[in-house]
Design an enzyme around this catalytic site. Structure first.
Site, PDB file in Angstrom:
ATOM      1  N   HIS A   1       4.994  -6.236 -10.868  1.00 47.43           N
ATOM      2  CA  HIS A   1       5.054  -5.865  -9.460  1.00 47.43           C
ATOM      3  C   HIS A   1       4.367  -6.869  -8.543  1.00 47.43           C
ATOM      4  O   HIS A   1       4.782  -7.048  -7.396  1.00 47.43           O
ATOM      5  CB  HIS A   1       4.404  -4.492  -9.277  1.00 47.43           C
TER       6      HIS A   1
ATOM      7  N   SER B   1       6.596  -4.291  -1.685  1.00 46.15           N
ATOM      8  CA  SER B   1       6.166  -2.949  -2.058  1.00 46.15           C
ATOM      9  C   SER B   1       6.268  -2.041  -0.832  1.00 46.15           C
ATOM     10  O   SER B   1       7.331  -1.938  -0.225  1.00 46.15           O
ATOM     11  CB  SER B   1       4.763  -3.008  -2.659  1.00 46.15           C
TER      12      SER B   1
ATOM     13  N   GLY C   1       0.837  -1.190   0.000  1.00 46.38           N
ATOM     14  CA  GLY C   1       0.000   0.000   0.000  1.00 46.38           C
ATOM     15  C   GLY C   1       0.875   1.244   0.000  1.00 46.38           C
ATOM     16  O   GLY C   1       1.583   1.476  -0.969  1.00 46.38           O
TER      17      GLY C   1
END
Length: 363
Positions: free
Chosen positions: A340, A133, A58
């Protein structure tokens, strides 16, 4: 051409080594008051095994049971949790509004939450920290604050969060898009996703596209007083969320936006991301790179998709160079033929192989 077949071949399906399982335990942990923040957590695997804490992406994402499938349940005690404002944690932006869910919601708070979760679950020694991420960012920020609690870092899709990293994903050619939508005036993720880029820019007036993130933040900060304003805010959140969901896959699924297209998820995800990005991730500039010497004391395993346009490979390369300058090679640095998403086949298999090959925690 059967694009759905291409999508299937890019995602992991039957190749998982470990089956999806039900959580062995779960709960809500009170971590703050005024407002009350309670974190939803789940445990999988062996309660006496080596602890692995999983940090989702996020900011604003959430965990799901599939995230436990990277780990052999026999040697590992696997802990998943939803960060403040996210998933099944309470409050959320969608249910309780940003004024409540974004209060006391910073990187420092999230680091402290990991410590509270360790204490609540009786984790007293070192643990493996697994994140992708934004989860990789938080994992490294946590390790810088608490290096003695980290046996290893297993990181996917390195995100350093520098201004140029965010401009690459969210700004691109937006300032000139109205006049020349296909002109490559600036680098950016848009170059490989022109149709999705047009949809992402649609909620922002042409005159406001000189700073797209600022324009989106203004929409999210609005206290809607009418149905039309609520609809505008929702449409902006969905556009933001679906943009990231689309470009997360090297081969996007044209028929299914997944959770990114769900209103409740999008409202929380988009507004939490915009909150963190507007505040420089609540970290000093280059915090991670400047503290590479601390990270170099910990075995770091990195998996990064070569075709990642959310967090381009240059971010992983920059981290590896900083570790080398600090005198340490990463324990693993694997570049996969993927984008990703953690659900792309090569990346998922590489992460599983790393976890299978980790040495037991000593001491």
């Amino acid at each position: 051409m059967d694009f759905s077949a291409l999508q299937r071949t890019s995602k992991i399906t039957d190749e998982w080594r470990y089956p999806e399982a039900a959580a062995r335990a779960s709960g809500l942990l009170q971590v703050d008051r005024e407002p009350d923040h309670r974190l939803y957590w789940e445990e999988y695997g062996n309660p006496a095994g080596e602890p692995v804490v999983v940090l989702h992406g996020g900011p604003g994402g959430a965990c799901s049971p599939v995230m436990a499938r990277y780990f052999d349940p026999a040697p590992y005690r696997i802990v998943l949790f939803d960060q403040r404002g996210c998933g099944k944690s309470i409050p959320t932006v969608a249910a309780d509004g940003p004024a409540v869910a974004l209060a006391h919601n910073t990187t420092a708070h999230l680091i402290a939450d990991i410590e509270r979760l360790r204490d609540a679950l009786g984790i007293t020694g070192r643990m493996h920290v697994f994140g992708g991420s934004w989860g990789s960012t938080l994992a490294m920020a946590y390790a810088i604050a608490h290096p003695d609690h980290c046996a290893s870092l297993i990181l996917r899709g390195i995100f350093l969060g520098a201004p140029e990293d965010l401009r690459f994903m969210y700004q691109g050619n937006a300032a000139t898009f109205a006049e020349a939508p296909y002109a490559l005036t600036e680098p950016g993720s848009y170059v490989s996703y022109p149709e999705a880029w047009a949809r992402f820019l649609a909620p922002i007036a042409s005159a406001e596209r000189g700073d797209v993130m600022k324009a989106y933040k203004a929409i999210f900060d609005m206290a809607p007083a009418t149905d039309a304003e609520r609809q505008r805010q929702l449409e902006a959140a969905l556009a933001w969320s679906v943009w990231e969901g689309t470009i997360s896959n090297m081969i996007p699924d044209q028929a299914d936006e997944g959770k990114f297209g769900e209103a409740a998820f999008a409202l929380s995800f988009a507004q939490i991301e915009a909150h963190y990005f507007a505040n420089h991730l609540f970290m000093a500039p280059d915090h991670i790179i400047r503290n590479a010497a601390t990270l170099a004391r910990i075995p770091i395993h990195i998996v990064h998709g070569r075709f990642d346009l959310v967090c381009p490979l240059t971010q992983a390369s920059r981290l590896v160079a900083a570790l080398r300058d600090a005198g340490a090679e990463p324990a693993t640095f694997v570049v996969t033929n993927a984008g990703h998403s953690a659900m792309e086949r090569e990346t998922a298999l590489a992460l599983t192989a790393i976890m299978d090959g980790l040495r037991p925690i000593e001491g």
